[in-house]
Design an enzyme around this catalytic site. Structure first.
Site, PDB file in Angstrom:
ATOM      1  N   MET A   1      -8.076  -5.053  -6.982  1.00 42.46           N
ATOM      2  CA  MET A   1      -6.836  -4.211  -6.586  1.00 42.46           C
ATOM      3  C   MET A   1      -5.534  -5.044  -6.840  1.00 42.46           C
ATOM      4  O   MET A   1      -5.061  -5.563  -5.938  1.00 42.46           O
ATOM      5  CB  MET A   1      -7.042  -3.654  -5.018  1.00 42.46           C
ATOM      6  N   PRO A   2      -5.041  -5.018  -8.036  1.00 41.92           N
ATOM      7  CA  PRO A   2      -3.621  -5.764  -8.223  1.00 41.92           C
ATOM      8  C   PRO A   2      -2.544  -5.027  -7.613  1.00 41.92           C
ATOM      9  O   PRO A   2      -2.554  -3.868  -7.422  1.00 41.92           O
ATOM     10  CB  PRO A   2      -3.482  -5.525  -9.699  1.00 41.92           C
ATOM     11  N   ILE A   3      -1.731  -5.880  -6.735  1.00 42.31           N
ATOM     12  CA  ILE A   3      -0.357  -5.166  -6.114  1.00 42.31           C
ATOM     13  C   ILE A   3       0.431  -5.915  -6.875  1.00 42.31           C
ATOM     14  O   ILE A   3       0.723  -7.175  -6.952  1.00 42.31           O
ATOM     15  CB  ILE A   3      -0.542  -5.393  -4.702  1.00 42.31           C
TER      16      ILE A   3
ATOM     17  N   ILE B   1      -4.407   0.062  -9.069  1.00 37.81           N
ATOM     18  CA  ILE B   1      -3.204  -0.549  -9.485  1.00 37.81           C
ATOM     19  C   ILE B   1      -2.177  -0.163  -8.471  1.00 37.81           C
ATOM     20  O   ILE B   1      -1.760   0.987  -8.372  1.00 37.81           O
ATOM     21  CB  ILE B   1      -2.599  -0.726 -10.650  1.00 37.81           C
ATOM     22  N   HIS B   2      -1.708  -1.126  -7.591  1.00 35.20           N
ATOM     23  CA  HIS B   2      -0.570  -0.435  -6.685  1.00 35.20           C
ATOM     24  C   HIS B   2       0.841  -1.225  -6.973  1.00 35.20           C
ATOM     25  O   HIS B   2       0.900  -2.328  -7.452  1.00 35.20           O
ATOM     26  CB  HIS B   2      -0.735  -1.079  -5.169  1.00 35.20           C
TER      27      HIS B   2
END
EC number: 5.3.2.-
Length: 61
Positions: free
Chosen positions: A1-3, A39-40
């Site tokens: 989960m990329p932030i 993606i956040h």
């Protein structure tokens, strides 16, 4: 989960912020082959009197 966090000075329209979130998501998804749904993107809008460069607040320039 990329932030991904993007910090910028106040004054951008909702349309610009919406486009920024979309394009950052696309760039991250393409670059690291991440699922766009995971993606956040966090937008941190800073007041001009809360940010300085070269010893001076942006609001004072």
């Amino acid at each position: 989960m990329p932030i991904v966090t993007v910090k910028f000075l106040e004054g951008r329209s909702d349309e610009q912020k919406r486009a920024l979130v979309e394009r950052v998501t696309e760039a991250v998804a393409e670059t690291i082959q991440a699922n766009p749904e995971k993606i956040h993107v966090v937008l941190e809008e800073m007041r001009k009197d809360h940010y300085g460069v070269a010893g001076k607040r942006i609001s004072d320039q």
